[in-house]
Design an enzyme around this catalytic site. Structure first.
Site, short mmCIF file in Angstrom:
data_model
loop_
_atom_site.label_atom_id
_atom_site.label_comp_id
_atom_site.label_asym_id
_atom_site.label_seq_id
_atom_site.Cartn_x
_atom_site.Cartn_y
_atom_site.Cartn_z
N HIS A 54 0.89 -1.28 0.02
CA HIS A 54 0.10 0.08 0.07
C HIS A 54 1.04 1.11 -0.10
O HIS A 54 1.96 1.27 0.22
CB HIS A 54 -1.09 0.13 1.15
CG HIS A 54 -0.29 0.20 2.56
ND1 HIS A 54 0.47 -0.87 3.21
CD2 HIS A 54 -0.34 1.06 3.54
CE1 HIS A 54 1.02 -0.61 4.33
NE2 HIS A 54 0.37 0.66 4.63
N HIS A 56 1.76 4.10 1.78
CA HIS A 56 2.11 4.70 2.96
C HIS A 56 3.57 4.82 2.94
O HIS A 56 4.33 3.71 2.32
CB HIS A 56 1.79 4.12 4.20
CG HIS A 56 0.21 4.61 4.63
ND1 HIS A 56 -0.50 3.72 5.74
CD2 HIS A 56 -0.54 5.50 4.25
CE1 HIS A 56 -1.65 4.33 5.78
NE2 HIS A 56 -1.59 5.14 4.98
N HIS A 110 -7.50 -0.29 5.83
CA HIS A 110 -6.36 0.59 6.02
C HIS A 110 -6.00 1.70 5.16
O HIS A 110 -6.17 2.78 5.43
CB HIS A 110 -5.11 -0.20 6.27
CG HIS A 110 -3.95 0.26 6.83
ND1 HIS A 110 -3.76 1.13 7.96
CD2 HIS A 110 -2.73 0.71 6.16
CE1 HIS A 110 -2.71 1.57 8.21
NE2 HIS A 110 -1.85 1.30 7.01
#
Ligand SMILES: [Zn+2]
Length: 257
Positions: A54, A56, A110
């Site tokens: 992902h 981040h 998330h």
């Protein structure tokens, strides 16, 4: 034969390094390039690909520097806010690295772009689950809905119990303290606290976990267990009938724990 090694980064991240018998390596979520370069050099490994779960920064900030040093593909989710992905992956895709196939599952919650990588070899299955599943915990729901995150938990519950779970943070002791609060009588949680404290005293990782272990200790995979339901209802000061109600309550409870 795949070997998986943690490369500690920042304060509590693990960057996972996979290698095969030909000294080829794949890195999952390199938030920092230098620690990865050091680990590759020390072990005389050739980096052949990067996998991203992902967008981040603590999972992606090292990608640019690694791609400047090594000419390699960067696999990651489609529609990601991270723009360094060269090979985009969709739910249900299979990606071949190091001569082995990994199954992609879209697990938003998330973040919206979050995916996992499952190696479902019958003898030694494993999954890279980023910040979605942790030992005795799950990631914060930043971009998706509680319902999406609960669906991700159902996916993990459906996997072979032997599957090794490679999470990306050393949050285990804090998660276990919360799990113990939700289920004070759960012996498996108490035992795991003792085990993990021993490991952390020696500065060793508490990971990987296994699906079998998580089914016993992780409150976010146990929202259908009567004991968890009762404690969540007491916290919410109202009876919670649905699994989603229980999940949402304990996720919000953990946010302020
Ligand atoms: Zn994250």
């Amino acid at each position: 034969m795949l070997t998986v090694t943690p490369i500690p980064a920042f304060t509590d991240n693990y960057i996972w390094m996979l290698q095969n018998e030909n000294n080829q390596a794949v890195i999952v979520d390199p938030g920092d390039a230098q620690v990865v370069i050091n680990a590759l050099d020390e072990n005389q490994l050739n980096l052949v690909a990067i996998l991203i779960t992902h967008h981040h920064y603590d999972h992606t900030d090292g990608v640019r520097a690694l791609c400047e040093k090594y000419s390699i593909p960067v696999y990651g989710p489609k529609d990601s806010k991270f723009n360094g992905i060269s090979q985009t992956l969709n739910d249900g895709d299979n990606v071949e690295v190091l001569g082995h196939s990994f199954k992609i599952k879209s697990i938003p919650g998330h973040t919206l772009d979050h995916i996992s990588y499952l190696y479902d070899d019958p003898s030694s299955p494993l999954i890279f689950c980023g910040d979605t599943l942790f030992l005795a915990g799950c990631g914060r729901v930043f971009e998706g809905t509680m319902g999406q995150m609960l669906s991700a938990m159902h996916y993990f519950k459906s996997l072979d119990k032997k599957t090794k779970v490679y999470c990306t943070h050393e949050y285990s002791l804090n998660n276990l303290a919360f799990a113990h609060t939700v289920e004070p009588d759960n012996i498996d949680i108490k035992d795991k606290i003792v085990q993990c404290k021993k490991l952390r005293k020696q500065n060793l990782p508490t990971l990987p976990s296994t699906i079998e272990n998580e089914l016993l200790i992780n409150p976010f995979l146990r929202c259908d267990v009567l004991n968890v339901k009762q404690h969540a209802s007491a916290y919410a000061t109202q009876p919670l009938d649905s699994e989603l109600g229980v999940f949402s309550t304990i996720r919000q409870w953990k946010n302020v724990f």
